[in-house]
Each structure stands twice: as C-alpha cells, then as structure tokens.
Write an enzyme that holds these catalytic residues in place. Structure first.
Site, mmCIF file in Angstrom:
data_model
loop_
_atom_site.group_PDB
_atom_site.id
_atom_site.type_symbol
_atom_site.label_atom_id
_atom_site.label_comp_id
_atom_site.label_asym_id
_atom_site.label_seq_id
_atom_site.Cartn_x
_atom_site.Cartn_y
_atom_site.Cartn_z
ATOM 1 N N CYS A 1 60.498 -22.390 32.422
ATOM 2 C CA CYS A 1 59.072 -22.043 32.314
ATOM 3 C C CYS A 1 58.606 -22.080 30.858
ATOM 4 O O CYS A 1 59.017 -21.249 30.046
ATOM 5 C CB CYS A 1 58.859 -20.659 32.919
ATOM 6 S SG CYS A 1 57.227 -19.968 32.654
ATOM 7 N N CYS B 1 56.685 -18.956 29.651
ATOM 8 C CA CYS B 1 57.616 -17.832 29.459
ATOM 9 C C CYS B 1 58.222 -17.885 28.065
ATOM 10 O O CYS B 1 58.326 -16.870 27.374
ATOM 11 C CB CYS B 1 58.730 -17.875 30.503
ATOM 12 S SG CYS B 1 58.166 -17.730 32.202
#
Length: 171
Positions: free
Chosen positions: A96, A99
């Site tokens: 991600c 993230c």
C-alpha cells in the site's frame, strides 16, 4: 552492449525508389558504433562477478516505520485491549503506497506522544481476522483505543494535523 550514435546523418539504402520523375532514397537506420571508452562492469575477477550477481536490491521504503512497533493477532489482546494508556493502531499492508506515505508521520507522532500514547501497526495481510473484526475496508486506517474500546478512526493518508487533532481529543 553500450553503443554511441556515430552520426545523426541518415544512411541511404543502396537501391533507390523512383516515383514519377523524382528519386526518393530508401533509408534503413542510424549507424551505431561501440564506444571505445566504455568498460563493462563485469571485467573484474570471477569472485567479484559472483558477488555482484548475488547482491540484493533492498527497498528503502520498507524501513520507514522503524519507531512504530508491529503487532499481530497473537499479542493484540495484551498490547491494545488491556493497555493502561491510549493506543494508536495503524492498519496497513506492505504493498500500500499511501500506508508507506504516512509511516514517517506516525513515527513523528510516536516520538511526540511518547509516554502518553502507545503506537503500533498491524499488517492486514498477516492478521486479516483482526482487520475484519474492526471493519477495516480501506487502508491505511488509524484507530485509537482507550480502556480497550475503539474511540476514533481516521481512514486514508491524512496530514499530520488531522491525526494530531484526533489524538488530542482522546488524551
């Protein structure tokens, strides 16, 4: 392997095409010539060649969250739900991008609120049942727990000011 363009002039093909009264040359390509100054990387000893072939490429983004400790399903109960102080948990995954973008922000927050707030990260790929239990449908998701209960949730890559104001409400 490494070549240098010898000339930008286009080399005509030996045969020419005639249309009406005009002659058009047929062009093949640019001439390429090896660069005599170029030395290949792997001309050293066989030991050096083997060492460079076996070396690994390491992504520096993996090490961005060094201050926020990882947490798993096994220690979730003791570290989050039974904690005496408020706990911030980031639900994330290694693949991600957003993230990884907020990891440095969470590192700063962990340092800023040291002693007042515990910070952890939970990999949703490794602990899917915990993520499902708390209804995580999008990552990154940051949740703050106090006295074993979920107090607030922030979804997405948000600025530090948003996370700071959320933490301040809980503290």
């Amino acid at each position: 392997m490494a070549t240098v363009i010898e000339s930008m002039a286009i080399v005509p093909h030996p045969s020419s095409v005639t249309r009406s009264s005009l002659k058009f040359s047929r062009y093949v390509a640019l001439k390429l010539k090896p660069n005599p100054k170029f030395r290949p990387i792997f001309t050293a000893s066989p030991a050096f060649r083997n060492a460079t072939r076996t070396s690994r490429v390491v992504c520096e983004a993996q090490d961005t969250a060094v201050d926020v400790a990882p947490i798993t399903e096994a220690n979730w109960q003791s570290l989050v739900l039974e904690s005496d102080s408020p706990v911030l948990v980031e639900f994330w995954a290694p693949w991600c991008g957003p993230c990884r973008m907020i990891h440095p922000i969470l590192d700063e927050l962990a340092k800023q609120y040291a002693g007042k707030l515990k910070c952890y990260k939970l990999n949703t790929d490794e602990s899917p049942s915990t993520a499902t239990r708390y209804g995580i449908r999008s990552i990154p998701t940051v949740m703050i727990f106090k006295d074993g209960e979920k107090k607030d949730t922030v979804v997405g890559a948000v600025p530090k000011s948003t996370l700071t104001s959320t933490i301040e409400k809980i503290l």
